[in-house]
Structures are given as structure tokens and as C-alpha cells.
Write a protein that holds these residues in place. Structure first.
Motif, short mmCIF file in Angstrom:
data_model
loop_
_atom_site.label_atom_id
_atom_site.label_comp_id
_atom_site.label_asym_id
_atom_site.label_seq_id
_atom_site.Cartn_x
_atom_site.Cartn_y
_atom_site.Cartn_z
N ARG A 78 0.83 -1.21 0.00
CA ARG A 78 0.00 0.00 0.00
C ARG A 78 0.87 1.26 0.00
NH1 ARG A 78 -4.47 0.81 3.97
NH2 ARG A 78 -5.28 2.09 2.30
N LEU A 79 1.95 1.22 0.76
CA LEU A 79 2.84 2.38 0.83
C LEU A 79 3.50 2.65 -0.51
CD1 LEU A 79 3.96 4.53 2.73
CD2 LEU A 79 5.82 2.97 3.27
N ALA A 80 3.92 1.59 -1.20
CA ALA A 80 4.52 1.76 -2.52
C ALA A 80 3.54 2.40 -3.49
CB ALA A 80 5.00 0.41 -3.05
N THR A 140 -4.84 13.08 -16.02
CA THR A 140 -6.15 12.88 -15.41
C THR A 140 -6.04 11.83 -14.31
OG1 THR A 140 -7.25 13.40 -17.48
CG2 THR A 140 -8.53 12.21 -15.85
N PHE A 141 -6.61 12.14 -13.16
CA PHE A 141 -6.66 11.19 -12.05
C PHE A 141 -8.12 10.77 -11.87
CE2 PHE A 141 -2.81 13.59 -11.34
CZ PHE A 141 -1.91 12.61 -10.98
N ILE A 142 -8.34 9.47 -11.72
CA ILE A 142 -9.69 8.92 -11.58
C ILE A 142 -9.97 8.64 -10.11
CG2 ILE A 142 -11.28 7.09 -12.28
CD1 ILE A 142 -10.34 8.95 -14.55
N THR A 143 -11.11 9.11 -9.63
CA THR A 143 -11.46 8.96 -8.22
C THR A 143 -12.05 7.57 -7.94
OG1 THR A 143 -13.70 9.79 -8.53
CG2 THR A 143 -11.99 11.43 -8.09
N GLY A 144 -12.34 7.33 -6.68
CA GLY A 144 -12.89 6.05 -6.26
C GLY A 144 -14.24 5.74 -6.87
N ASP A 145 -15.02 6.78 -7.23
CA ASP A 145 -16.33 6.53 -7.83
C ASP A 145 -16.27 6.53 -9.36
OD1 ASP A 145 -16.07 9.21 -8.46
OD2 ASP A 145 -17.79 9.87 -7.28
N GLY A 146 -15.05 6.60 -9.92
CA GLY A 146 -14.88 6.52 -11.37
C GLY A 146 -14.91 7.85 -12.09
N SER A 147 -15.12 8.94 -11.39
CA SER A 147 -15.14 10.25 -12.03
C SER A 147 -13.73 10.85 -12.08
CB SER A 147 -16.09 11.19 -11.29
OG SER A 147 -15.64 11.39 -9.97
N PRO A 172 -9.18 5.49 -5.62
CA PRO A 172 -9.85 4.19 -5.44
C PRO A 172 -9.21 3.33 -4.35
CG PRO A 172 -9.43 4.61 -7.77
CD PRO A 172 -8.73 5.69 -7.00
N ASN A 173 -7.94 3.57 -4.03
CA ASN A 173 -7.26 2.75 -3.02
C ASN A 173 -7.58 3.18 -1.59
OD1 ASN A 173 -5.80 5.11 -2.76
ND2 ASN A 173 -3.84 4.25 -3.35
N GLY A 174 -8.51 4.13 -1.42
CA GLY A 174 -8.92 4.56 -0.08
C GLY A 174 -8.07 5.66 0.52
N ASP A 196 -7.94 7.68 4.05
CA ASP A 196 -9.23 8.37 4.08
C ASP A 196 -10.13 7.90 5.21
OD1 ASP A 196 -10.97 10.31 3.03
OD2 ASP A 196 -12.13 8.76 2.04
N THR A 197 -9.86 6.74 5.78
CA THR A 197 -10.67 6.26 6.89
C THR A 197 -10.24 6.88 8.21
OG1 THR A 197 -9.20 4.40 7.30
CG2 THR A 197 -11.02 4.04 5.75
#
Length: 170
Positions: A41-43, A78-85, A95-97, A118-119
């Protein structure tokens, strides 16, 4: 000669020994698995931070500016968010939280990118300016130590990163 009257199987002691051995192996293997997951995850986090830093530096070169933090929709990548936008604004929820954000650097440079879980479970954040990888947490370094950051950083990214907890480097 066949002995048909005897039943064959495992004794209770043999079964208990097998269960004990499996328990010992699990006790040894699970912490190693957790450590491998954290490293992975850190990588990924630092790879994303590096991509953001490079996109910010490229945008600064295009605009003839120095150290300005541009919103994600203004970047050449472009960076894609967790919800695909598509990521917009000054924060990027991956997307990785992890949540990525940054800050303008008044003294020059390409800006500073930080990542938070994000948690907020571990209250840990990571920063990277292209040369120095740092970790900050609110638990006196115990969360950073889990990721291998044990050396106290006297200055967190040359004093360009705002942190609210302890700052450590690898």
C-alpha cells in the motif's frame, strides 16, 4: 494377516498437536502478511504522490510559475477517483482509499503532495517532495513505525509540509 477388528484413525493427542502446529504457523505468518500488505500500500501511495508531483511540476513549467499548487482538473494528467469520475478541486479521493492533497510552496519548488488514509483509522499521513519521503502521525510515531519510518525528521520536507503530529523519515 489382516486385522479386521481394529479401527484406525488419529488419537485426540495427535489432532491437538496438529492444531497447535497450525496455530503457531498462523501466529508467525499473519504479522508477516500484514507487513507485506502495508509495504504494498505504501509503494502505491508514493507512486501516486510522485505522479501528482510530476504533474504539478509540469503544469508549473507550462504556466511559467514556481511552487504553485494547481487543482486536479487543471493538470496535464487525469486522475480517476474512487467513484470513477475525474478528480477535480484540490483534493483527490483515490480508489485505493487514500486522499491526496497538496500545498503551494512560497519558497519555490513544485509544491508538496500529501496522502492520508481516508478512513483516518491510523491518523497517519505521508509526504514526498521528490527526494524525501516522510510520515507523520498523531500517535507519537507508532503508526509511522508500522510502515518503517523510524528516524525523526528534524524538518518535514524542509519545513514546507504542514504537519500536526510527529514527523519521521525512512
Amino acid at each position: 494377516m489382516l486385522n479386521i477388528g481394529l479401527k484406525q484413525g488419529f488419537t485426540l493427542i495427535e489432532l491437538l498437536v496438529v492444531v497447535l502446529i497450525i496455530g503457531i504457523l498462523a501466529a508467525v505468518a499473519l504479522p508477516q502478511y500484514d507487513k507485506a500488505v502495508r509495504k504494498s500500500r505504501l509503494a502505491e501511495v508514493f507512486q501516486t504522490i510522485d505522479a501528482i508531483n510530476k504533474a504539478q511540476a509540469l503544469k508549473n513549467m507550462e504556466e511559467g510559475t514556481e511552487g504553485v499548487w494547481y487543482n486536479f482538473q487543471d493538470l496535464p494528467i487525469t486522475f480517476i477517483t474512487g467513484d470513477g469520475s475525474t478528480a477535480t478541486g484540490d483534493e483527490y479521493f483515490a480508489p485505493n482509499g487514500w486522499r491526496y492533497t497538496g500545498s503551494t510552496v512560497s519558497s519555490g519548488g513544485a509544491g508538496t503532495t500529501m496522502a492520508w488514509d481516508d478512513t483516518y483509522t491510523g491518523h497517519v499521513s505521508f509526504g514526498y517532495d521528490g527526494t524525501l519521503r516522510v510520515c507523520s502521525d498523531w500517535n507519537s510515531g507508532s503508526e509511522c513505525a508500522k510502515y518503517g519510518f523510524t528516524k525523526v525528521a528534524v524538518q518535514c520536507l524542509d519545513s514546507r509540509m504542514w504537519v500536526t503530529g510527529y514527523c519521521f523519515k525512512e
